[in-house]
Design an enzyme around this catalytic site. Structure first.
Site, PDB file in Angstrom:
ATOM      1  N   ASP A 449       0.831  -1.213   0.000  1.00 16.91           N
ATOM      2  CA  ASP A 449       0.000   0.000   0.000  1.00 16.91           C
ATOM      3  C   ASP A 449       0.861   1.256   0.000  1.00 16.91           C
ATOM      4  OD1 ASP A 449      -2.301   1.510   0.080  1.00 16.91           O
ATOM      5  OD2 ASP A 449      -3.159   0.466   1.803  1.00 16.91           O
ATOM      6  N   ASP A 514     -10.829   1.783  -3.151  1.00 15.11           N
ATOM      7  CA  ASP A 514     -11.324   1.436  -1.809  1.00 15.11           C
ATOM      8  C   ASP A 514     -12.841   1.334  -1.808  1.00 15.11           C
ATOM      9  OD1 ASP A 514      -8.862   1.277  -0.717  1.00 15.11           O
ATOM     10  OD2 ASP A 514      -8.930   3.191   0.363  1.00 15.11           O
TER      11      ASP A 514
HETATM   12  C1  GLA Z   1      -5.727   1.919   2.290  1.00 16.54           C
HETATM   13  C2  GLA Z   1      -6.135   0.772   1.404  1.00 16.54           C
HETATM   14  C3  GLA Z   1      -7.217  -0.021   2.078  1.00 16.54           C
HETATM   15  C4  GLA Z   1      -6.720  -0.529   3.410  1.00 16.54           C
HETATM   16  C5  GLA Z   1      -6.227   0.618   4.262  1.00 16.54           C
HETATM   17  C6  GLA Z   1      -5.532   0.134   5.506  1.00 16.54           C
HETATM   18  O1  GLA Z   1      -6.744   2.840   2.433  1.00 16.54           O
HETATM   19  O2  GLA Z   1      -6.538   1.245   0.158  1.00 16.54           O
HETATM   20  O3  GLA Z   1      -7.627  -1.092   1.262  1.00 16.54           O
HETATM   21  O4  GLA Z   1      -5.677  -1.450   3.185  1.00 16.54           O
HETATM   22  O5  GLA Z   1      -5.308   1.440   3.553  1.00 16.54           O
HETATM   23  O6  GLA Z   1      -5.094   1.167   6.290  1.00 16.54           O
END
Ligand code: GLA
Length: 709
Positions: A449, A514
């Site tokens: 990420d 997301d």
């Molecule tokens: C980001 C990612 C999510 C999740 C969060 C965790 O927003 O896109 O899918 O993994 O971080 O903090």
């Protein structure tokens, strides 16, 4: 200097590219439909004869692969360099051309600036995709300041008047907007330091009549995960061009004598059978050139991801209960998301401390990994290596390891700062931590990420570090992959903030967004699919009430949309009823049954009115297909229109089965009651189309087609 021909041509199954090397720097003379054998470059050159226009220079500068300031080019120069303000007027001549079967390497020398320029072009015969870069080499004996060095510039056929660009934001990525070309520049600049949610580095040029099925289009994309600039300019002399390149900050790149800079790769494809065809060419290219060999043809496991089910509230006991349910519904890979490492009770602390949190996992991750493996699932782990929270042991020990714009106060985003990956110590620390985790546990997958912009991108030497940071990230990923070749890596950046062909060369999946709301997702996935094939598109079944949009949508629709990508589940399985679990299991099984088709077949997006959505994936032999119809919103009429299938063989007869939802509901007796009864030719399905049944808004139907003879 060897002999240089006036023209060089490359051709693919459907297109031809002709480069003009006469009179100075190289230029594209033609890029479009494959030329007939009798057509010569001389004919094209004759057809392109320009003349001196009123009140303009005698000799118009051409739109070269790198249009030249020294030649008086009135638009965006392809290369902008100088030596302390002097030697800026790039004006080069071709010195040598090396031509391979499907590639050209054209080297030009510029005495005015003391640089060599190397253009590399490769036209893939099979996919029709052009990959092209520009490199400059400092041949002088002083430092060369590089202001910009774009990938090769593309002169545009003037009838491609429509510009389809990408916009969006977090949780609403890959939104398409079409504008008509206008005098001046259409300019999209990205300074976020990552590919970005709002300015994906791609553009499609097309005619006003181009649709998914019909018409000419030219798709261009810069494979780069840092800053970029996309320019489409209509010059006042009537010509137009597209230029994509890295956006450099002042002083970001200085080349010492002998050093070089190479632009990110421009990928482009020209086609005359609609945007859909151009996407299929790009998907073919991704599959043959960018997909890592070890995942090619591999059945991608169905995921369960803990994020929306648990957030930071992790416990071994609950994780194991979730693993039980995940295994029951057919999940094949269990991914532990954020919250598993030291000091991480919320997003306020802990990033950088990549050690398992002993307060949650006193015996490390082994009990959980063993449990998950014992249930027949692989284990995956979330990491955000490029970041650090000021409230972390790492930052307390190394507050100087971050990118900054001192003396401006350090600007937090999601309570975090960005590590300077160009420092050896940072690279060593991150490699050591990731390597240790991958060595200690049988982890098969990393969700990598990256959750903030590089808003203050200053490096250790005070210069802007974005360019080197991007390369350092690629390096780190390469080192990790070399050490752990079987571990798959997902590119996540608060969802789809880092999706581009540059990162695809190092990763195996993209977390598309997301936002798990299936209605929003259809739009996001639609934009994503212009350049990326389905197997890269992470798509999860979220909770009944979407945590981001607040919209409540049936499980049938959530699953129906997710099953067309690299499917996963993010809903809290412990909250689902037995019936819902059974329904989810059926969706997972449908996906598994079809994933070979989904991940090797060709995508056909259907031209439909805005309140509807349609797409299909058809096997390359055209014998099988899976189509999705979605009604997004209330219908404007009392009954819907027809569903015009695409990509089928006209003379073949296909049986049609409604495979999703499990119990499709229809208002009254409808096509659903008769469509499965006898096979129908592809011709009729594509040209007459099938009358759609009346279904409720926010619901979907999935049709499976199978050739019967
Ligand atoms: C980001 C990612 C999510 C999740 C969060 C965790 O927003 O896109 O899918 O993994 O971080 O903090």
């Amino acid at each position: 200097m060897g002999t240089i021909d006036p023209f060089y041509a490359l051709s693919s199954s459907e297109s031809s590219l002709v480069i003009d090397c006469r009179n100075g720097a190289p230029a594209i003379l033609y890029w479009g439909a494959r030329l007939a054998d009798g057509t010569t470059a001389d004919m094209l050159a004759t057809l392109g004869t320009r003349q001196e226009a009123q009140a303009r220079v005698e000799k118009e500068a051409r739109i070269g692969l790198s249009p030249e300031a020294g030649a008086g080019f009135p638009g965006g120069p392809g290369i902008e360099v100088h030596r302390d303000g002097r030697q800026w007027g790039v004006f080069s001549r071709v010195e040598s051309v090396a031509s391979g079967d499907d590639s050209l390497e054209i080297r030009s020398a510029c005495d005015a600036t003391d640089i060599d320029v190397v253009h590399r072009l490769c036209l893939d015969r099979n996919s029709n995709v052009l990959a092209a870069t520009t490199e400059i080499i400092n041949k002088g004996n002083t430092n060369l300041s590089v202001v910009s060095c774009s990938a090769p510039t593309i002169p545009l056929p003037l009838h491609l008047t429509e510009i389809v660009g990408f916009e969006g934001r977090w949780s609403s990525e890959f939104q398409l907007r079409t504008v008509s070309r206008f005098p001046g520049s259409y300019l999209r600049e990205n300074r976020t330091g990552r590919t970005s949610h709002d300015a994906f580095p791609g553009v499609v040029l097309q005619t006003p009549h181009t649709s998914e099925r019909l018409g000419e289009s030219l798709a261009l994309h810069l494979g780069w995960s840092g800053n970029h600039r996309v320019r489409v300019e209509e010059l006042s002399d009537g010509r137009a061009y597209a230029q994509l390149g890295e956006l450099l900050f002042p002083g970001e790149i200085t080349l010492a004598p002998g050093e070089s800079y190479r632009s990110p790769t421009l990928y482009g494809v020209w086609g005359e059978h609609g945007v859909g065809h151009v996407s299929r060419c790009l998907h073919r290219y991704v599959r043959s050139h960018l997909t890592a060999k070890r995942v090619r043809g591999k059945a991608k496991p169905v995921h369960f991801n803990t994020w929306e089910a648990m957030y930071f509230d992790l416990s071994l006991e609950r994780l194991c209960r979730l693993a039980d349910k995940a295994a029951e519904v057919g999940v094949e890979r269990f991914v532990l998301d954020d919250g598993w490492f030291r000091n991480r009770k919320s997003d306020k602390a802990g990033l950088g401390d990549w050690y398992v949190d002993e307060t949650v996992f006193p015996d490390g991750l082994t009990p959980l990994v063993d449990y998950v493996n014992g249930k027949g699932m692989e284990f995956g782990l979330w990491l955000e290596p490029e970041m650090v929270n000021p409230d972390s042991d790492l930052y307390r020990a190394h507050p100087d390891w971050v990118l900054q714009a001192d003396p401006a106060p350090r600007l937090l985003a999601r309570n975090q700062l960005v590590l300077d990956l160009t420092r050896d110590a940072v690279q060593r620390y991150l490699f050591e931590r990731v390597d240790a985790l991958l060595s200690e546990y049988p982890i098969t997958y990393l969700k990598w990420d990256m959750n903030r912009d590089l808003s203050q991108p200053g490096g250790e030497d005070g210069r802007v570090a974005t360019h080197h940071q991007t390369l350092a990230l690629y390096d780190l990923l390469r080192k990790i992959r070399d050490a752990h070749p079987d571990v798959e890596i997902e590119s996540c950046s608060s969802g789809g903030g880092r999706a581009d062909f540059g990162i695809l060369a190092h990763t195996d999946r993209v977390w598309t967004s997301d936002n798990n709301d299936p209605i929003d997702r259809l739009r996001i996935q639609n934009g994503f699919s212009v350049f990326f094939p389905a197997e890269f598109m992470g798509a999860h079944v979220g909770p009944h009430r979407c945590h981001i949009s607040g919209r409540e949508v049936s499980l049938a629709t959530r699953a129906g949309v997710a099953l067309f990508g690299d499917m996963g589940i993010e809903a809290n399985l412990l909250e689902l009823s037995t019936d819902e679990l059974a329904e989810l299991e059926a969706a997972v099984s449908l996906h598994k049954h079809n994933r070979d088709l989904l991940f090797s077949g060709e995508l056909f997006r259907l031209d439909m009115p805005g309140h509807e959505h349609g797409l299909g994936i058809v096997s390359t032999d055209r014998r099988q297909a899976l189509f999705l119809y979605a009604l997004l919103d209330t219908m404007p009429h009392s009954a819907p229109g027809r569903f015009r299938f695409d990509g089928l063989l006209p003379n073949r007869r296909y049986s049609i089965k409604i495979v999703w939802p499990l119990a499709p509901e229809s208002y009254s007796t409808s096509i659903l009651d008769s469509i499965e009864t006898s096979p129908i030719t592809g011709d009729a399905l594509m040209n007459a189309g099938m009358q759609l049944p009346i279904i409720t808004p926010q619901s979907v139907l999935v049709f499976q087609l199978q050739a019967v003879d």
